[in-house]
Design a protein around this motif. Structure first.
Motif, mmCIF file in Angstrom:
data_model
loop_
_atom_site.group_PDB
_atom_site.id
_atom_site.type_symbol
_atom_site.label_atom_id
_atom_site.label_comp_id
_atom_site.label_asym_id
_atom_site.label_seq_id
_atom_site.Cartn_x
_atom_site.Cartn_y
_atom_site.Cartn_z
ATOM 1 N N THR A 1 2.861 6.000 6.625
ATOM 2 C CA THR A 1 2.411 4.697 7.132
ATOM 3 C C THR A 1 2.682 3.612 6.095
ATOM 4 O OG1 THR A 1 0.650 5.857 8.322
ATOM 5 C CG2 THR A 1 0.497 3.467 8.221
ATOM 6 N N PRO A 2 3.926 3.119 6.020
ATOM 7 C CA PRO A 2 4.239 2.048 5.068
ATOM 8 C C PRO A 2 3.689 0.707 5.519
ATOM 9 C CG PRO A 2 6.189 2.655 6.336
ATOM 10 C CD PRO A 2 5.103 3.581 6.762
ATOM 11 N N SER A 3 3.282 -0.107 4.545
ATOM 12 C CA SER A 3 2.707 -1.407 4.870
ATOM 13 C C SER A 3 2.737 -2.283 3.626
ATOM 14 C CB SER A 3 1.269 -1.242 5.373
ATOM 15 O OG SER A 3 0.738 -2.470 5.813
ATOM 16 N N GLY A 4 2.190 -3.494 3.774
ATOM 17 C CA GLY A 4 2.057 -4.413 2.649
ATOM 18 C C GLY A 4 3.379 -5.016 2.230
ATOM 19 N N GLY A 5 3.314 -6.034 1.379
ATOM 20 C CA GLY A 5 4.520 -6.736 0.980
ATOM 21 C C GLY A 5 5.171 -7.450 2.135
ATOM 22 N N ASN B 1 6.013 -4.722 6.575
ATOM 23 C CA ASN B 1 6.038 -3.953 5.329
ATOM 24 C C ASN B 1 7.165 -4.455 4.459
ATOM 25 O OD1 ASN B 1 8.005 -0.938 5.353
ATOM 26 N ND2 ASN B 1 8.352 -2.722 6.649
ATOM 27 N N GLY B 2 7.129 -4.055 3.180
ATOM 28 C CA GLY B 2 8.177 -4.457 2.270
ATOM 29 C C GLY B 2 8.159 -3.626 1.006
ATOM 30 N N PRO B 3 9.166 -3.789 0.148
ATOM 31 C CA PRO B 3 9.239 -3.025 -1.100
ATOM 32 C C PRO B 3 8.058 -3.294 -2.030
ATOM 33 C CG PRO B 3 11.335 -4.096 -0.612
ATOM 34 C CD PRO B 3 10.339 -4.660 0.342
ATOM 35 N N GLY B 4 7.437 -4.463 -1.908
ATOM 36 C CA GLY B 4 6.291 -4.785 -2.749
ATOM 37 C C GLY B 4 4.981 -4.235 -2.231
ATOM 38 N N GLY B 5 5.037 -3.441 -1.156
ATOM 39 C CA GLY B 5 3.823 -2.901 -0.558
ATOM 40 C C GLY B 5 3.533 -1.485 -1.000
ATOM 41 N N GLU B 6 3.085 -0.655 -0.069
ATOM 42 C CA GLU B 6 2.623 0.684 -0.389
ATOM 43 C C GLU B 6 2.944 1.630 0.765
ATOM 44 O OE1 GLU B 6 0.097 -1.947 -1.024
ATOM 45 O OE2 GLU B 6 0.166 -2.309 1.110
ATOM 46 N N VAL B 7 2.833 2.950 0.498
ATOM 47 C CA VAL B 7 3.024 3.942 1.555
ATOM 48 C C VAL B 7 2.267 5.216 1.219
ATOM 49 C CG1 VAL B 7 5.223 4.730 0.557
ATOM 50 C CG2 VAL B 7 4.661 5.273 2.929
ATOM 51 N N PRO B 8 1.234 5.552 1.973
ATOM 52 C CA PRO B 8 0.684 6.907 1.922
ATOM 53 C C PRO B 8 1.388 7.769 2.960
ATOM 54 C CG PRO B 8 -0.748 5.500 3.208
ATOM 55 C CD PRO B 8 0.424 4.650 2.791
ATOM 56 N N ALA B 9 1.529 9.042 2.653
ATOM 57 C CA ALA B 9 2.159 9.979 3.582
ATOM 58 C C ALA B 9 1.506 11.342 3.427
ATOM 59 C CB ALA B 9 3.666 10.078 3.321
ATOM 60 N N ILE B 10 1.628 12.158 4.464
ATOM 61 C CA ILE B 10 1.187 13.550 4.410
ATOM 62 C C ILE B 10 2.353 14.413 4.860
ATOM 63 C CG2 ILE B 10 -0.538 15.238 5.082
ATOM 64 C CD1 ILE B 10 -2.425 13.054 5.779
ATOM 65 N N GLY C 1 -7.005 -0.744 -12.613
ATOM 66 C CA GLY C 1 -6.533 0.618 -12.467
ATOM 67 C C GLY C 1 -7.059 1.350 -11.255
ATOM 68 N N ARG C 2 -7.950 0.728 -10.516
ATOM 69 C CA ARG C 2 -8.516 1.363 -9.327
ATOM 70 C C ARG C 2 -7.662 1.014 -8.110
ATOM 71 N NH1 ARG C 2 -14.879 0.532 -7.581
ATOM 72 N NH2 ARG C 2 -15.288 2.721 -8.010
ATOM 73 N N ARG C 3 -7.510 1.987 -7.211
ATOM 74 C CA ARG C 3 -6.767 1.716 -5.984
ATOM 75 C C ARG C 3 -7.677 1.054 -4.955
ATOM 76 N NH1 ARG C 3 -4.374 7.729 -5.129
ATOM 77 N NH2 ARG C 3 -6.503 8.160 -5.821
ATOM 78 N N PRO C 4 -7.172 0.042 -4.251
ATOM 79 C CA PRO C 4 -7.966 -0.528 -3.160
ATOM 80 C C PRO C 4 -8.162 0.497 -2.055
ATOM 81 C CG PRO C 4 -5.741 -1.430 -3.156
ATOM 82 C CD PRO C 4 -5.867 -0.612 -4.391
ATOM 83 N N ARG C 5 -9.315 0.389 -1.382
ATOM 84 C CA ARG C 5 -9.581 1.304 -0.258
ATOM 85 C C ARG C 5 -8.739 0.862 0.927
ATOM 86 N NH1 ARG C 5 -14.605 -0.027 2.566
ATOM 87 N NH2 ARG C 5 -13.088 -1.078 3.890
ATOM 88 N N THR C 6 -7.613 1.515 1.077
ATOM 89 C CA THR C 6 -6.645 1.078 2.073
ATOM 90 C C THR C 6 -7.024 1.547 3.479
ATOM 91 O OG1 THR C 6 -4.304 1.176 2.679
ATOM 92 C CG2 THR C 6 -5.232 3.116 1.637
ATOM 93 N N THR C 7 -6.510 0.837 4.476
ATOM 94 C CA THR C 7 -6.670 1.242 5.871
ATOM 95 C C THR C 7 -5.531 2.136 6.343
ATOM 96 O OG1 THR C 7 -5.555 -0.787 6.552
ATOM 97 C CG2 THR C 7 -7.967 -0.822 6.518
ATOM 98 N N LEU C 8 -4.529 2.347 5.502
ATOM 99 C CA LEU C 8 -3.338 3.097 5.895
ATOM 100 C C LEU C 8 -3.676 4.584 5.961
ATOM 101 C CD1 LEU C 8 -0.858 1.206 3.582
ATOM 102 C CD2 LEU C 8 -1.476 0.691 5.952
ATOM 103 N N ALA D 1 0.612 9.916 -2.474
ATOM 104 C CA ALA D 1 -0.240 8.743 -2.686
ATOM 105 C C ALA D 1 0.601 7.615 -3.265
ATOM 106 C CB ALA D 1 -1.401 9.092 -3.619
ATOM 107 N N GLY D 2 1.104 6.762 -2.390
ATOM 108 C CA GLY D 2 1.929 5.636 -2.794
ATOM 109 C C GLY D 2 1.185 4.324 -2.721
#
Length: 595
Positions: A420-424, A56-65, A459-466, A78-79
């Motif tokens: 679940t942070p990921s990407g970047g 993971n990295g700062p250039g990635g994403e993070v969804p959380a609940i 402008g659409r979000r990719p369907r992430t696996t996170l 929704a990150g």
């Protein structure tokens, strides 16, 4: 007495479970300083950028609940950044592409992780930005012992860095050499970036919240956005084998903010299970739980036996076929997909033999739409070339089992978070030299075909696996859990939920139990492979079990005994207030801490 690799931790003050011991302890430090679960999670998130840069990295994403002590209703952070304004199907087609590359600038969505972590800190945290970022700044500035897996990842892409991504070579190679495992590694440029965010926030004055917002502006409209805009215009070789420039601009950065959303939920086996909306794959887990209720008594489905594995695997295939046809950042018939009536209809398709077909359903009578893109496995591998390909594969010549991070925290007041942070990843894209990190490659999850639930659109979000998970018991937050693993995340979590919530296994016992998953649906990552009928399983399940499954038509691929799943979990007993935590021993990296 059941054997486990380590004890399930118990206490009353606070619990943290994450995929790296340094992040877990950094989060615990914030709890000890009087911070809450959200302060702790943000501290862990930024430390994970430093100590798990291949995941993971700062250039990635993070969804959380999350759920708070004063409001038990789950909320989704929704990150996930969207496609840039210039990211059209036509643009990629004019570049001669039929898939979005799995690496390089052209695969980058707008970064979402940092704004999401800062939004969480502003709205739900209690500590200052400087306090929360102090551990990450320290590890970036003064060094941390480099994981062996980071060294292995750098070795895998060393030639790419040397020949095509010189800014990455400057950061990750020392005099042309891969850093040794355990060597002290520093990233002073990223430390500078974080310290500047703190300074610009503090310079704005005002309240804690105002200072955090000022730091967010420095990220999205200030020096970070300026550097991203300039660097994104440069062309670098990617996993298509050609050089392409990126599409993320400063205007894209300025237009994006993380948001709070309602979760998708179902009531199941005396619990409420909460996931992200269908812009993530999370509802596929909820669908599978509904299918299991319709197909058999979940209490009779032991996911370590041939009968249980068969029914669960066939249910997963049906849910993930619907993921492929229906999930995306748009209008999704989720109420129907999660209904008991639809589950009963779908469960009727489960037979005695393993299916090799992709069988999406027709909720509300709608016709499913699935991408026409089909390639043989050999041709796909050839297309990947020697460049990085994404998650979980790093390149054709090397494999990394890590792909994402996870962190769960619960505090003594009852605040709870699953993130679940990921990407970047360091292998995602060339390093931006002024910032000390790279952009992500999440746009590879879009299809370059019109009319699909996950078709590319600006402008659409990719369907992430996170896919983080929060579970309520008697209306109160009970458990936060999750796992890295791309398309496997919800499959491994499903096994854990069956073992813990239904069979009554303890956290660590359920985490340690033999894991498996199926790859019998289109993969979310470049080059989008499908392996009809394949079931990957840890060899601890045993030869007799594998023989039985093969008689049922499954193609069993036996994996190492401790190789699948990286579960983290924390719980809080709503009655007694006792806190518990467990962490995955696989890879000897994840740890739970608490007292």
């Amino acid at each position: 007495m059941t054997f486990t690799t380590r004890p399930t931790l118990e206490g009353t003050f606070g619990m943290v479970s994450s995929t790296h011991w340094t992040a877990s302890q950094s989060a615990m430090r914030l709890l000890e300083l009087g911070g809450n679960a959200f302060d702790a999670a943000v501290a862990a998130g930024f430390v994970l950028h430093v100590v798990e840069p291949h995941l993971n990295g700062p250039g990635g994403e993070v969804p959380a609940i999350i759920a708070t002590a004063d409001d038990p209703r789950p909320r989704v952070l929704a990150g996930q950044g969207p496609a840039p304004a210039a990211a059209t199907i036509e643009h990629y087609r004019t570049e001669g592409l039929d898939l979005i590359p799995g690496s390089g600038p052209l695969a980058a969505a707008v970064p979402g992780a940092v704004d999401a972590w800062l939004l969480l800190l502003r709205d739900k945290g209690t500590r200052s930005l400087a306090e929360v970022l102090e551990p990450a700044i320290g590890y970036a500035r003064f060094g941390h012992p480099l994981l062996g897996r980071v060294s292995a990842t750098i070795e895998t892409v060393r030639e790419l860095f040397e020949n095509d991504w010189p800014t990455s070579a400057d950061l990750w190679l020392s005099q042309g050499r891969v850093p040794e495992p355990g060597s002290l590694f520093t990233n002073p440029t990223y430390a500078d970036t974080l310290e500047r965010l703190v300074r610009e926030g503090e310079a704005a004055g005002g309240s804690r919240e105002a200072q955090i917002d000022a730091a967010r502006l420095a990220w999205s409209q200030g020096f970070v956005a300026e550097a991203v805009d300039a660097f994104s215009r440069k062309a670098f070789r990617d996993s298509s084998g050609e050089a392409h420039s990126g599409l993320v601009t400063g205007a894209d950065m300025a237009a994006y903010t993380a948001v709070w959303e309602d979760p998708a939920t179902i009531d199941w086996q005396g619990h409420t299970v909460a996931k992200t909306g269908p812009w993530g794959q999370g509802p596929a887990l909820l669908q599978t739980l509904r299918l299991l209720d319709a197909a058999a008594d979940p209490a009779a489905l032991d996911p370590s036996t041939p009968d249980g594995i068969h029914v669960v695997a066939e249910s997963i295939k049906l849910s993930f076929a619907d993921r492929e046809a229906w999930y995306g950042d748009g209008e999704v018939p989720l109420d129907t997909l999660l209904s008991t009536e639809y589950a009963a209809e779908r469960a009727s398709l489960i037979g005695e033999r393993a299916s090799e077909d992709l069988r999406p359903g027709s909720p509300d009578g709608r016709a499913p739409a699935v991408a026409a893109y089909v390639l043989g496995r050999a041709e796909r591998a050839a297309r990947a070339g020697d460049a990085t390909t994404g998650e979980p594969t790093v390149s054709r010549s090397g494999v990394t089992r890590g792909d994402t991070c996870h962190v769960d925290v619960v505090d003594r007041w009852g605040n709870m978070i699953s993130a679940t942070p990921s990407g970047g990843w360091l292998q995602s894209s060339p390093t931006i030299p002024e910032l000390g990190f790279c952009l992500g490659s999440r746009m590879q999850m879009f299809w370059l075909e019109e009319g699909l639930a996950s078709s590319l659109a600006p402008g659409r979000r990719p369907r992430t696996t996170l896919t983080p998970t929060l579970v309520l018991r008697d209306g109160q937050p009970y458990m936060a859990c999750g796992s890295p693993g791309g398309d496997q995340q919800d499959q491994w979590q499903l096994l854990f939920l069956l073992r813990h919530l239904v069979q009554g296994q303890g956290l660590q016992e359920a985490i340690d139990a033999p894991a498996w998953h199926t790859t019998s649906f289109p993969g979310s990552f470049y080059p989008r492979e499908t392996e009809p009928g394949v079931l990957v399983a840890e060899d601890r399940l045993g030869a007799d079990t594998f023989a039985d499954l093969e008689r049922r038509g499954h193609t069993v691929r036996v994996s190492d005994p401790w190789s699948l799943g990286r579960l983290c979990a924390v719980t809080r007993d709503p009655g007694s207030g006792v806190l518990r935590a467990g962490a995955n021993p696989r890879g000897m990296q994840g740890y739970a801490v608490g007292r």
